[in-house]
Design an enzyme around this catalytic site. Structure first.
Site, PDB file in Angstrom:
ATOM      1  CD  GLN A   1      -2.246   1.149   2.934  1.00  0.00           C
ATOM      2  OE1 GLN A   1      -1.972   0.257   3.718  1.00  0.00           O
ATOM      3  NE2 GLN A   1      -2.933   2.208   3.296  1.00  0.00           N
TER       4      GLN A   1
ATOM      5  CB  SER B   1       2.317   6.850   4.672  1.00  0.00           C
ATOM      6  OG  SER B   1       1.197   6.304   5.292  1.00  0.00           O
TER       7      SER B   1
ATOM      8  CD  GLU C   1      -8.453  -5.239   4.340  1.00  0.00           C
ATOM      9  OE1 GLU C   1      -8.966  -5.904   3.438  1.00  0.00           O
ATOM     10  OE2 GLU C   1      -7.682  -5.713   5.187  1.00  0.00           O
TER      11      GLU C   1
ATOM     12  CB  SER D   1      -1.532   8.448  15.723  1.00  0.00           C
ATOM     13  OG  SER D   1      -2.199   9.696  15.704  1.00  0.00           O
TER      14      SER D   1
ATOM     15  CD  GLU E   1      -0.847  11.151  19.836  1.00  0.00           C
ATOM     16  OE1 GLU E   1      -0.803  10.393  18.842  1.00  0.00           O
ATOM     17  OE2 GLU E   1      -0.164  10.952  20.865  1.00  0.00           O
TER      18      GLU E   1
HETATM   19  C1  LIG Z   1       2.706  -0.837  11.643  1.00  0.00           C
HETATM   20  C2  LIG Z   1       2.498   0.220  10.589  1.00  0.00           C
HETATM   21  C3  LIG Z   1       2.266  -0.170   9.285  1.00  0.00           C
HETATM   22  C4  LIG Z   1       2.088   0.801   8.294  1.00  0.00           C
HETATM   23  N1  LIG Z   1       1.951   0.386   6.995  1.00  0.00           N
HETATM   24  C5  LIG Z   1       1.761   1.311   6.027  1.00  0.00           C
HETATM   25  C6  LIG Z   1       1.651   0.904   4.657  1.00  0.00           C
HETATM   26  O1  LIG Z   1       1.766  -0.287   4.316  1.00  0.00           O
HETATM   27  N2  LIG Z   1       1.443   1.847   3.722  1.00  0.00           N
HETATM   28  C7  LIG Z   1       1.310   3.173   4.037  1.00  0.00           C
HETATM   29  O2  LIG Z   1       1.061   3.965   3.150  1.00  0.00           O
HETATM   30  N3  LIG Z   1       1.479   3.611   5.329  1.00  0.00           N
HETATM   31  C8  LIG Z   1       1.697   2.702   6.321  1.00  0.00           C
HETATM   32  N4  LIG Z   1       1.868   3.123   7.624  1.00  0.00           N
HETATM   33  C9  LIG Z   1       1.926   4.550   7.912  1.00  0.00           C
HETATM   34  C10 LIG Z   1       0.771   5.063   8.757  1.00  0.00           C
HETATM   35  O3  LIG Z   1      -0.391   5.169   8.000  1.00  0.00           O
HETATM   36  C11 LIG Z   1       1.244   6.408   9.326  1.00  0.00           C
HETATM   37  O4  LIG Z   1       2.329   6.157  10.188  1.00  0.00           O
HETATM   38  C12 LIG Z   1       0.160   7.113  10.099  1.00  0.00           C
HETATM   39  O5  LIG Z   1      -0.839   7.537   9.237  1.00  0.00           O
HETATM   40  C13 LIG Z   1       0.729   8.318  10.885  1.00  0.00           C
HETATM   41  O6  LIG Z   1       1.424   9.154  10.023  1.00  0.00           O
HETATM   42  P1  LIG Z   1       2.920   9.654  10.336  1.00  0.00           P
HETATM   43  O7  LIG Z   1       3.714   8.463  10.754  1.00  0.00           O
HETATM   44  O8  LIG Z   1       3.371  10.422   9.150  1.00  0.00           O
HETATM   45  O9  LIG Z   1       2.786  10.598  11.588  1.00  0.00           O
HETATM   46  P2  LIG Z   1       2.301  12.116  11.575  1.00  0.00           P
HETATM   47  O10 LIG Z   1       0.978  12.217  10.894  1.00  0.00           O
HETATM   48  O11 LIG Z   1       3.402  12.974  11.076  1.00  0.00           O
HETATM   49  O12 LIG Z   1       2.097  12.378  13.126  1.00  0.00           O
HETATM   50  C14 LIG Z   1       3.182  12.633  14.004  1.00  0.00           C
HETATM   51  C15 LIG Z   1       2.617  12.813  15.408  1.00  0.00           C
HETATM   52  O13 LIG Z   1       1.741  13.940  15.421  1.00  0.00           O
HETATM   53  C16 LIG Z   1       0.451  13.548  15.881  1.00  0.00           C
HETATM   54  N5  LIG Z   1      -0.576  14.266  15.130  1.00  0.00           N
HETATM   55  C17 LIG Z   1      -0.686  14.393  13.775  1.00  0.00           C
HETATM   56  N6  LIG Z   1      -1.782  15.106  13.458  1.00  0.00           N
HETATM   57  C18 LIG Z   1      -2.384  15.435  14.624  1.00  0.00           C
HETATM   58  C19 LIG Z   1      -3.570  16.150  14.950  1.00  0.00           C
HETATM   59  N7  LIG Z   1      -4.357  16.677  14.000  1.00  0.00           N
HETATM   60  N8  LIG Z   1      -3.892  16.291  16.260  1.00  0.00           N
HETATM   61  C20 LIG Z   1      -3.121  15.758  17.246  1.00  0.00           C
HETATM   62  N9  LIG Z   1      -1.968  15.067  16.992  1.00  0.00           N
HETATM   63  C21 LIG Z   1      -1.611  14.904  15.703  1.00  0.00           C
HETATM   64  C22 LIG Z   1       0.357  12.064  15.607  1.00  0.00           C
HETATM   65  O14 LIG Z   1      -0.559  11.437  16.476  1.00  0.00           O
HETATM   66  C23 LIG Z   1       1.784  11.622  15.866  1.00  0.00           C
HETATM   67  O15 LIG Z   1       1.990  11.426  17.244  1.00  0.00           O
HETATM   68  C24 LIG Z   1       2.099   2.176   8.625  1.00  0.00           C
HETATM   69  C25 LIG Z   1       2.349   2.562   9.949  1.00  0.00           C
HETATM   70  C26 LIG Z   1       2.568   1.610  10.921  1.00  0.00           C
HETATM   71  C27 LIG Z   1       2.883   2.068  12.317  1.00  0.00           C
END
Ligand SMILES: Cc1cc2nc3c(=O)[nH]c(=O)nc-3n(C[C@H](O)[C@H](O)[C@H](O)COP(=O)(O)OP(=O)(O)OC[C@H]3O[C@@H](n4cnc5c(N)ncnc54)[C@H](O)[C@@H]3O)c2cc1C
Length: 395
Positions: free
Chosen positions: A128, A131, A248, A378, A380
Site C-alpha cells: 500500500q 503514506s 478491511e 494514531s 491522538e
Molecule cells: C505498523 C504500521 C504499518 C504501516 N503500513 C503502512 C503501509 O503499508 N502503507 C502506508 O502507506 N502507510 C503505512 N503506515 C503509515 C501510517 O499510515 C502512518 O504512520 C500514520 O498515518 C501516521 O502518520 P505519520 O507516521 O506520518 O505521523 P504524523 O501524521 O506525522 O504524526 C506525528 C505525530 O503527530 C500527531 N498528530 C498528527 N496530526 C495530529 C492532529 N491533528 N492532532 C493531534 N496530533 C496529531 C500524531 O498522532 C503523531 O503522534 C504504517 C504505519 C505503521 C505504524
C-alpha cells in the site's frame, strides 16, 4: 465470550481452528503484523495466503465470478482473523486485500482478470503506497505527482512513499498520487497500479528498533505508468482509498485475541519469576495488576464486539471503531510495559539469547507496541475523532 458463541458460527470457528492448526506456517515469536524476514518466510506467507483463499477462508466477500461466496456471513471474516491471531500465525498481507477491494470496486474487467487470480494464488503480493514523509495522519496532503503524458498515453510519476509494509517483497503497489495540484486537496488524488519492477522504482528496507524490517521507503523517479495502470477515474483516488479501507474491518477482533494471549503469557512467564525470594504470583500487587489488565482486556473485547456488530448492522456510531482501536493499542502497550517491569533484565533479552524469557517475546512486544498506537490512525487522531464527532467538542 467469543463472537458467535452458541451459533452456527461456533462450528465454523472450530473448522477454521483445525484448518489453521494443520496449515499455518510455524509459530511466530514476533508480535503484531510483521513482514517476512527472509525468502523462506516469504514463500511460507505466499503458500499460507493461497491455502486460505483456496479454502474459502479469505476472499469469501469477493464476487462469485472471482472466487467469492455470495451471501456469506461477514462475521466469518472476523472469526478467521481471530483464529489466525490465536495460532500466532502470520496474517495474510493486508496490502493485497486492500488492492483487491479497490480493483473489485473500481477496476476494469481487464484489471480484475489480470490481478485478482494471482492475489488469490498468493503469487503476487501487493503493498500500500499511501503514506509519505509529510503525509501520514493528513494523508490528503500527499505530494507524489503523476503527470499525464497526453492523449491515450500513460503517466509519469515522481515522489517518495514511506512506511510501506512488505514493499521489499511486493510485486505490485496500490499507489495514490496527486494528478491535479489545482483541485481541492482531496479531489486531486488518483489511484494507480504500480508494477514494482518498473525502472525508476527504488525500495529501501528500513531497519526498525525491533531489529526487523517491516517497513520500506519507496522512491519513484520518472516512473512511466501505462494508461491502464489507472484505477477508476482521475481525481477519484480519495474515494477509492476510503472505500477499500472500509472493507478491511476484521482486524479489531484479532487484536483482542492478541491481548488475551498476552495476559496468558504474562501469567506463564510471571510464574517463573521470584521477587524477594518468593514466586512473583504470590505477591498481592502482582496478582492485582494482572487481574486489572485482564479485566481491561475483557472490556476491550466488548468494545471491539460492539464496534464490529454496529458496523455490520449499520447502527454503529463514528466513534465505535476509534474507541476500540485506541483502547486496544494503549492497553497492548501497557501490558508489554508491565511484563518488562516484572520480568527484569531477562525480559529485555532478544530472541536467540539463551537467557531470554520466552525467546525474547516481551522485548519484541514492547518495542513493537508503539506501532499499533500509530498504524491505522494514531492514538491522538483517535482521541480527536472521539472528542469532535462523539462528544461534539470544538476542533
Ligand atoms: C505498523 C504500521 C504499518 C504501516 N503500513 C503502512 C503501509 O503499508 N502503507 C502506508 O502507506 N502507510 C503505512 N503506515 C503509515 C501510517 O499510515 C502512518 O504512520 C500514520 O498515518 C501516521 O502518520 P505519520 O507516521 O506520518 O505521523 P504524523 O501524521 O506525522 O504524526 C506525528 C505525530 O503527530 C500527531 N498528530 C498528527 N496530526 C495530529 C492532529 N491533528 N492532532 C493531534 N496530533 C496529531 C500524531 O498522532 C503523531 O503522534 C504504517 C504505519 C505503521 C505504524
Amino acid at each position: 465470550m467469543e463472537l458467535g458463541a452458541g451459533t452456527p458460527l461456533e462450528h465454523f470457528r472450530a473448522d477454521v481452528r483445525a484448518f489453521v492448526a494443520a496449515h499455518a506456517p510455524g509459530h511466530q515469536v514476533r508480535s503484531g503484523v510483521r513482514s517476512p524476514e527472509n525468502a523462506e518466510e516469504y514463500k511460507d506467507l505466499q503458500r499460507w495466503t493461497a491455502d486460505l483463499y483456496a479454502a474459502g477462508y479469505l476472499g469469501a466477500d469477493w464476487p462469485g465470478e472471482w472466487g467469492g461466496s455470495p451471501g456469506h456471513d461477514p462475521l466469518r471474516g472476523v472469526v478467521v482473523a481471530e483464529e489466525i491471531a490465536r495460532a500466532r500465525a502470520p496474517m495474510p498481507p493486508s496490502g493485497s486485500s486492500l488492492a483487491a477491494n479497490a480493483l473489485i470496486g473500481f477496476g476494469t474487467e481487464d484489471q480484475k482478470a489480470r490481478h485478482l487470480p494471482p492475489i488469490r494464488s498468493g503469487g503476487h503480493l501487493w503493498c500500500q503506497l499511501f503514506s509519505e514523509p509529510d503525509a501520514g495522519s493528513d494523508l490528503a496532503s500527499l505530494r507524489t505527482r503523476a503527470v499525464h503524458d497526453g492523449d491515450g498515453g500513460g503517466w509519469t510519476v515522481n515522489g517518495q512513499k514511506l512506511w510501506t509494509t512488505n514493499g521489499q517483497w511486493a510485486r505490485y503497489g496500490y499507489l495514490l498520487a496527486r494528478t491535479d495540484p489545482e483541485a481541492p486537496k482531496h479531489k486531486g488524488i488518483t489511484a494507480f497500479i504500480l508494477d514494482m519492477a518498473l525502472p525508476g522504482v527504488t525500495v529501501h528496507p528500513l531497519r526498525e528498533l525491533t531489529g526487523t524490517s517491516d517497513f520500506n521507503e519507496v522512491f519513484l523517479d520518472d516512473v512511466r505508468l501505462p494508461a491502464d495502470a489507472l484505477i477508476g477515474a482521475p481525481g477519484q483516488g480519495w474515494t477509492i482509498a476510503n472505500a477499500s479501507l472500509a472493507q478491511e474491518r476484521n482486524g479489531v477482533g484479532a487484536s483482542v485475541v492478541r491481548l488475551q494471549l498476552a495476559v496468558q503469557d504474562l501469567i506463564r512467564d510471571a510464574s517463573a519469576v521470584r521477587i524477594d525470594g518468593r514466586p512473583a504470583l504470590e505477591h498481592d500487587d502482582v496478582r492485582q495488576q494482572i487481574a486489572r489488565l485482564s479485566a481491561e482486556v475483557d472490556a476491550c473485547a466488548l468494545l471491539a464486539r460492539d464496534s464490529t456488530l454496529g458496523h455490520l448492522s449499520g447502527r454503529g456510531t463514528p466513534t465505535d471503531a476509534p474507541m476500540a482501536k485506541l483502547f486496544f493499542s494503549e492497553l497492548n502497550l501497557r501490558i508489554a510495559e508491565y511484563a518488562l517491569t516484572l520480568l527484569g533484565p531477562a525480559g529485555v533479552l532478544a530472541e536467540g539469547d539463551p537467557d531470554a524469557v520466552a525467546h525474547g517475546r516481551w522485548q519484541d512486544a514492547y518495542l513493537y507496541a508503539r506501532a499499533y498506537t500509530i498504524a491505522g490512525g494514531s492514538s491522538e487522531i483517535m482521541r480527536n475523532i472521539i472528542a469532535e464527532r462523539g462528544l461534539g467538542l470544538p476542533r
